[in-house]
Motif scaffolding. Sequence first.
Motif, short mmCIF file in Angstrom:
data_model
loop_
_atom_site.label_atom_id
_atom_site.label_comp_id
_atom_site.label_asym_id
_atom_site.label_seq_id
_atom_site.Cartn_x
_atom_site.Cartn_y
_atom_site.Cartn_z
N PRO A 151 1.58 -16.84 0.60
CA PRO A 151 0.61 -15.83 1.07
C PRO A 151 -0.40 -15.48 0.00
O PRO A 151 -0.49 -14.53 -0.55
N ALA A 152 -1.18 -16.47 -0.17
CA ALA A 152 -2.10 -16.34 -1.43
C ALA A 152 -3.63 -15.68 -1.13
O ALA A 152 -4.13 -15.22 -1.97
N TYR A 153 -3.78 -15.90 0.20
CA TYR A 153 -5.22 -15.70 0.51
C TYR A 153 -5.37 -14.30 1.13
O TYR A 153 -4.78 -14.08 2.39
N THR A 154 -6.31 -13.61 0.88
CA THR A 154 -6.62 -12.16 1.58
C THR A 154 -7.15 -12.57 2.81
O THR A 154 -7.92 -13.84 3.19
N MET A 155 -7.44 -11.58 3.84
CA MET A 155 -8.07 -11.92 4.87
C MET A 155 -9.54 -12.14 4.74
O MET A 155 -9.96 -13.25 5.31
N ILE A 181 -0.15 -16.96 14.44
CA ILE A 181 0.17 -16.65 13.01
C ILE A 181 0.41 -15.18 12.79
O ILE A 181 -0.20 -14.35 13.51
N THR A 182 1.32 -14.86 11.98
CA THR A 182 1.86 -13.59 11.61
C THR A 182 1.54 -13.46 9.85
O THR A 182 2.57 -14.15 9.16
N PRO A 183 0.60 -12.88 9.64
CA PRO A 183 0.39 -12.97 8.12
C PRO A 183 1.17 -11.98 7.39
O PRO A 183 1.56 -11.13 8.23
N LEU A 184 1.64 -12.27 6.26
CA LEU A 184 2.38 -11.31 5.64
C LEU A 184 1.39 -10.15 5.12
O LEU A 184 0.30 -10.26 5.10
N ARG A 185 1.94 -8.97 4.43
CA ARG A 185 1.32 -7.85 4.24
C ARG A 185 1.56 -7.53 2.89
O ARG A 185 2.73 -7.84 2.13
N SER A 186 0.66 -7.35 1.87
CA SER A 186 0.63 -6.86 0.56
C SER A 186 1.31 -5.40 0.47
O SER A 186 1.51 -5.21 1.61
N ALA A 187 1.69 -5.12 -0.70
CA ALA A 187 2.21 -3.87 -0.90
C ALA A 187 1.41 -2.70 -0.40
O ALA A 187 1.91 -1.64 0.17
N GLY A 188 -0.22 -3.02 -0.34
CA GLY A 188 -0.98 -2.16 0.10
C GLY A 188 -1.09 -2.22 1.60
O GLY A 188 -2.29 -1.58 2.38
N GLY A 189 -0.55 -3.11 2.25
CA GLY A 189 -0.82 -3.23 3.72
C GLY A 189 -1.73 -4.20 4.18
O GLY A 189 -1.95 -4.40 5.39
N ARG A 228 -3.39 -7.73 4.87
CA ARG A 228 -2.94 -9.26 5.41
C ARG A 228 -3.30 -10.27 4.34
O ARG A 228 -4.29 -10.22 3.75
N ARG A 229 -2.13 -11.11 4.24
CA ARG A 229 -2.13 -12.16 3.19
C ARG A 229 -1.85 -13.35 3.97
O ARG A 229 -0.81 -13.55 4.75
N TYR A 230 -2.71 -14.56 3.77
CA TYR A 230 -2.19 -15.93 4.52
C TYR A 230 -1.89 -16.99 3.66
O TYR A 230 -2.34 -17.11 2.28
#
Length: 110
Positions: free
Chosen positions: A16-20, A43-51, A53-55
């Motif tokens: 998950p390298a890309y921010t929203m 799709i279900t993006p992952l969440r960074s430690a800060g919450g 979305r990451r794609y």
Amino acid sequence: MTADDSFDRLDDDDYPAYTMGRAADMLGTTQGFLRAIGDARLITPLRSAGGHRRYSRYQLRIAARARELVDQGTPVEAACRIIILEDQLEEAQRINAEYRRAAENSTAAA
């Protein structure tokens, strides 16, 4: 983590390298569109430690297909369902091909 580990992620389609914001820019769409296809469970993006979305690149390809359908006039929910059904069909065809190969191999061996 070493530098080599970080570079290996560059080739990982599921990382998950890309921010929203970046994902929306790359697709030429809005963040709201990405939220909508997420709400439709395409799709279900992952969440960074800060919450945030990451794609991944894989998710961006799916989102691009959804955008293509929506641009052709298909409602978002319908576009998401079409893509899910296309994916299920592709998987069923792959499994059928494996069964055919196995049957051919067992017939040839007999």
